[in-house]
Design a protein around this motif. Sequence first.
Motif, PDB file in Angstrom:
ATOM      1  N   LEU A   1       0.826  -1.211   0.000  1.00  0.00           N
ATOM      2  CA  LEU A   1       0.000   0.000   0.000  1.00  0.00           C
ATOM      3  C   LEU A   1       0.856   1.255   0.000  1.00  0.00           C
ATOM      4  O   LEU A   1       0.502   2.263  -0.628  1.00  0.00           O
ATOM      5  CB  LEU A   1      -0.939  -0.008   1.205  1.00  0.00           C
ATOM      6  CG  LEU A   1      -2.073  -1.034   1.157  1.00  0.00           C
ATOM      7  CD1 LEU A   1      -2.810  -1.091   2.483  1.00  0.00           C
ATOM      8  CD2 LEU A   1      -3.054  -0.711   0.032  1.00  0.00           C
ATOM      9  N   GLU A   2       1.975   1.209   0.719  1.00  0.00           N
ATOM     10  CA  GLU A   2       2.875   2.363   0.740  1.00  0.00           C
ATOM     11  C   GLU A   2       3.426   2.653  -0.655  1.00  0.00           C
ATOM     12  O   GLU A   2       3.509   3.812  -1.072  1.00  0.00           O
ATOM     13  CB  GLU A   2       4.027   2.112   1.721  1.00  0.00           C
ATOM     14  CG  GLU A   2       3.610   2.257   3.178  1.00  0.00           C
ATOM     15  CD  GLU A   2       4.768   2.018   4.138  1.00  0.00           C
ATOM     16  OE1 GLU A   2       5.825   1.535   3.678  1.00  0.00           O
ATOM     17  OE2 GLU A   2       4.609   2.320   5.328  1.00  0.00           O
ATOM     18  N   LEU A   3       3.782   1.582  -1.393  1.00  0.00           N
ATOM     19  CA  LEU A   3       4.251   1.752  -2.769  1.00  0.00           C
ATOM     20  C   LEU A   3       3.142   2.312  -3.653  1.00  0.00           C
ATOM     21  O   LEU A   3       3.376   3.188  -4.495  1.00  0.00           O
ATOM     22  CB  LEU A   3       4.743   0.413  -3.325  1.00  0.00           C
ATOM     23  CG  LEU A   3       6.059  -0.114  -2.760  1.00  0.00           C
ATOM     24  CD1 LEU A   3       6.327  -1.525  -3.298  1.00  0.00           C
ATOM     25  CD2 LEU A   3       7.217   0.814  -3.119  1.00  0.00           C
ATOM     26  N   GLU A   4       1.935   1.777  -3.438  1.00  0.00           N
ATOM     27  CA  GLU A   4       0.798   2.243  -4.228  1.00  0.00           C
ATOM     28  C   GLU A   4       0.474   3.701  -3.925  1.00  0.00           C
ATOM     29  O   GLU A   4       0.187   4.494  -4.835  1.00  0.00           O
ATOM     30  CB  GLU A   4      -0.419   1.361  -3.940  1.00  0.00           C
ATOM     31  CG  GLU A   4      -1.598   1.615  -4.858  1.00  0.00           C
ATOM     32  CD  GLU A   4      -2.722   0.617  -4.671  1.00  0.00           C
ATOM     33  OE1 GLU A   4      -3.841   0.907  -5.126  1.00  0.00           O
ATOM     34  OE2 GLU A   4      -2.474  -0.445  -4.071  1.00  0.00           O
ATOM     35  N   ILE A   5       0.537   4.057  -2.643  1.00  0.00           N
ATOM     36  CA  ILE A   5       0.279   5.445  -2.234  1.00  0.00           C
ATOM     37  C   ILE A   5       1.324   6.382  -2.832  1.00  0.00           C
ATOM     38  O   ILE A   5       0.996   7.478  -3.300  1.00  0.00           O
ATOM     39  CB  ILE A   5       0.268   5.559  -0.697  1.00  0.00           C
ATOM     40  CG1 ILE A   5      -0.993   4.881  -0.129  1.00  0.00           C
ATOM     41  CG2 ILE A   5       0.316   7.020  -0.247  1.00  0.00           C
ATOM     42  CD1 ILE A   5      -0.973   4.705   1.371  1.00  0.00           C
ATOM     43  N   GLU A   6       2.584   5.952  -2.809  1.00  0.00           N
ATOM     44  CA  GLU A   6       3.653   6.769  -3.382  1.00  0.00           C
ATOM     45  C   GLU A   6       3.452   6.969  -4.879  1.00  0.00           C
ATOM     46  O   GLU A   6       3.640   8.074  -5.412  1.00  0.00           O
ATOM     47  CB  GLU A   6       5.013   6.106  -3.120  1.00  0.00           C
ATOM     48  CG  GLU A   6       6.215   6.932  -3.550  1.00  0.00           C
ATOM     49  CD  GLU A   6       6.313   8.262  -2.821  1.00  0.00           C
ATOM     50  OE1 GLU A   6       6.852   9.209  -3.419  1.00  0.00           O
ATOM     51  OE2 GLU A   6       5.837   8.359  -1.663  1.00  0.00           O
TER      52      GLU A   6
ATOM     53  N   LEU B   1       0.544   6.834  -6.455  1.00  0.00           N
ATOM     54  CA  LEU B   1      -0.606   7.722  -6.609  1.00  0.00           C
ATOM     55  C   LEU B   1      -0.250   9.163  -6.268  1.00  0.00           C
ATOM     56  O   LEU B   1      -0.746  10.101  -6.905  1.00  0.00           O
ATOM     57  CB  LEU B   1      -1.753   7.240  -5.706  1.00  0.00           C
ATOM     58  CG  LEU B   1      -2.413   5.923  -6.110  1.00  0.00           C
ATOM     59  CD1 LEU B   1      -3.380   5.463  -5.029  1.00  0.00           C
ATOM     60  CD2 LEU B   1      -3.135   6.061  -7.448  1.00  0.00           C
ATOM     61  N   ARG B   2       0.629   9.320  -5.270  1.00  0.00           N
ATOM     62  CA  ARG B   2       1.065  10.662  -4.888  1.00  0.00           C
ATOM     63  C   ARG B   2       1.829  11.324  -6.044  1.00  0.00           C
ATOM     64  O   ARG B   2       1.604  12.506  -6.357  1.00  0.00           O
ATOM     65  CB  ARG B   2       1.951  10.587  -3.638  1.00  0.00           C
ATOM     66  CG  ARG B   2       2.311  11.962  -3.086  1.00  0.00           C
ATOM     67  CD  ARG B   2       3.196  11.841  -1.864  1.00  0.00           C
ATOM     68  NE  ARG B   2       2.443  11.346  -0.715  1.00  0.00           N
ATOM     69  CZ  ARG B   2       2.690  10.203  -0.086  1.00  0.00           C
ATOM     70  NH1 ARG B   2       3.673   9.411  -0.508  1.00  0.00           N
ATOM     71  NH2 ARG B   2       1.978   9.843   0.958  1.00  0.00           N
ATOM     72  N   ASN B   3       2.720  10.555  -6.675  1.00  0.00           N
ATOM     73  CA  ASN B   3       3.469  11.090  -7.819  1.00  0.00           C
ATOM     74  C   ASN B   3       2.539  11.383  -8.990  1.00  0.00           C
ATOM     75  O   ASN B   3       2.706  12.386  -9.687  1.00  0.00           O
ATOM     76  CB  ASN B   3       4.542  10.083  -8.252  1.00  0.00           C
ATOM     77  CG  ASN B   3       5.653   9.945  -7.225  1.00  0.00           C
ATOM     78  OD1 ASN B   3       5.922  10.881  -6.460  1.00  0.00           O
ATOM     79  ND2 ASN B   3       6.293   8.788  -7.185  1.00  0.00           N
ATOM     80  N   ARG B   4       1.560  10.470  -9.197  1.00  0.00           N
ATOM     81  CA  ARG B   4       0.604  10.686 -10.271  1.00  0.00           C
ATOM     82  C   ARG B   4      -0.233  11.930 -10.015  1.00  0.00           C
ATOM     83  O   ARG B   4      -0.536  12.698 -10.944  1.00  0.00           O
ATOM     84  CB  ARG B   4      -0.297   9.459 -10.393  1.00  0.00           C
ATOM     85  CG  ARG B   4      -1.385   9.567 -11.441  1.00  0.00           C
ATOM     86  CD  ARG B   4      -0.817   9.736 -12.829  1.00  0.00           C
ATOM     87  NE  ARG B   4      -1.885   9.896 -13.813  1.00  0.00           N
ATOM     88  CZ  ARG B   4      -1.772  10.582 -14.930  1.00  0.00           C
ATOM     89  NH1 ARG B   4      -0.626  11.189 -15.221  1.00  0.00           N
ATOM     90  NH2 ARG B   4      -2.775  10.672 -15.774  1.00  0.00           N
ATOM     91  N   LEU B   5      -0.593  12.151  -8.738  1.00  0.00           N
ATOM     92  CA  LEU B   5      -1.373  13.329  -8.377  1.00  0.00           C
ATOM     93  C   LEU B   5      -0.580  14.607  -8.661  1.00  0.00           C
ATOM     94  O   LEU B   5      -1.130  15.585  -9.174  1.00  0.00           O
ATOM     95  CB  LEU B   5      -1.754  13.264  -6.891  1.00  0.00           C
ATOM     96  CG  LEU B   5      -2.540  14.445  -6.332  1.00  0.00           C
ATOM     97  CD1 LEU B   5      -3.873  14.589  -7.061  1.00  0.00           C
ATOM     98  CD2 LEU B   5      -2.765  14.275  -4.827  1.00  0.00           C
TER      99      LEU B   5
END
Length: 208
Positions: free
Chosen positions: A158-163, A165-169
Amino acid sequence: MNLLNMFAKKKKIEFDKKVLRKNDISLLIVDERWNALFKIEEKTKTIIECEEKLKDLLKEQSRLFNEKKEITHAKKMCMDRIIKLTDEAYEKNNPSALKEMQDCQKEITRINERLIAIEREEEIIPDRIKEANLELLEETVKAVYVKIRTGQKRIDELELEIETLRNRLKQCISEKEELSELVTNAYSYFHDLLGGEELERLDKEFLP
């Protein structure tokens, strides 16, 4: 198959019960923090079996206590009855009184034998309860550590996924700002160049 059941069967963990016995471990089934461990994840089949075993032992301990209390009271009643019947049986030679005294004496003997048996059971049942509690603890630790392991793995994912998504955002925000600036500048330029009336006509034609 439940995730904990699957991993608990695959993984065998041994605990030094001598070390565990030295610790003051509370009775797990009445421990709010122990029960809270299973608010989300289901208990394994083995944990349920250990829990039932512990409950049965506690019920047996309670049953022994109540039986001992009841027959001790019955013994006192028999002794009181013998005292009351003594004069009637021996001074007045009443055979029915003597028979009742003998019956009371037999009952006292039976109660004494049962009291001895109960006391023997009462001596060993605390150790049986403690052993069952430790067994439940062992199964709990195995199951929860499986959950910790799988949970930590999912946290990392999830941390990788959040990171990501954060970069995509950040990329989306940057792109939005660039496009907004382009649209605003272009609109302002055409407004100044062509005038509001012509711009309104173009809006209707190109921005339906």
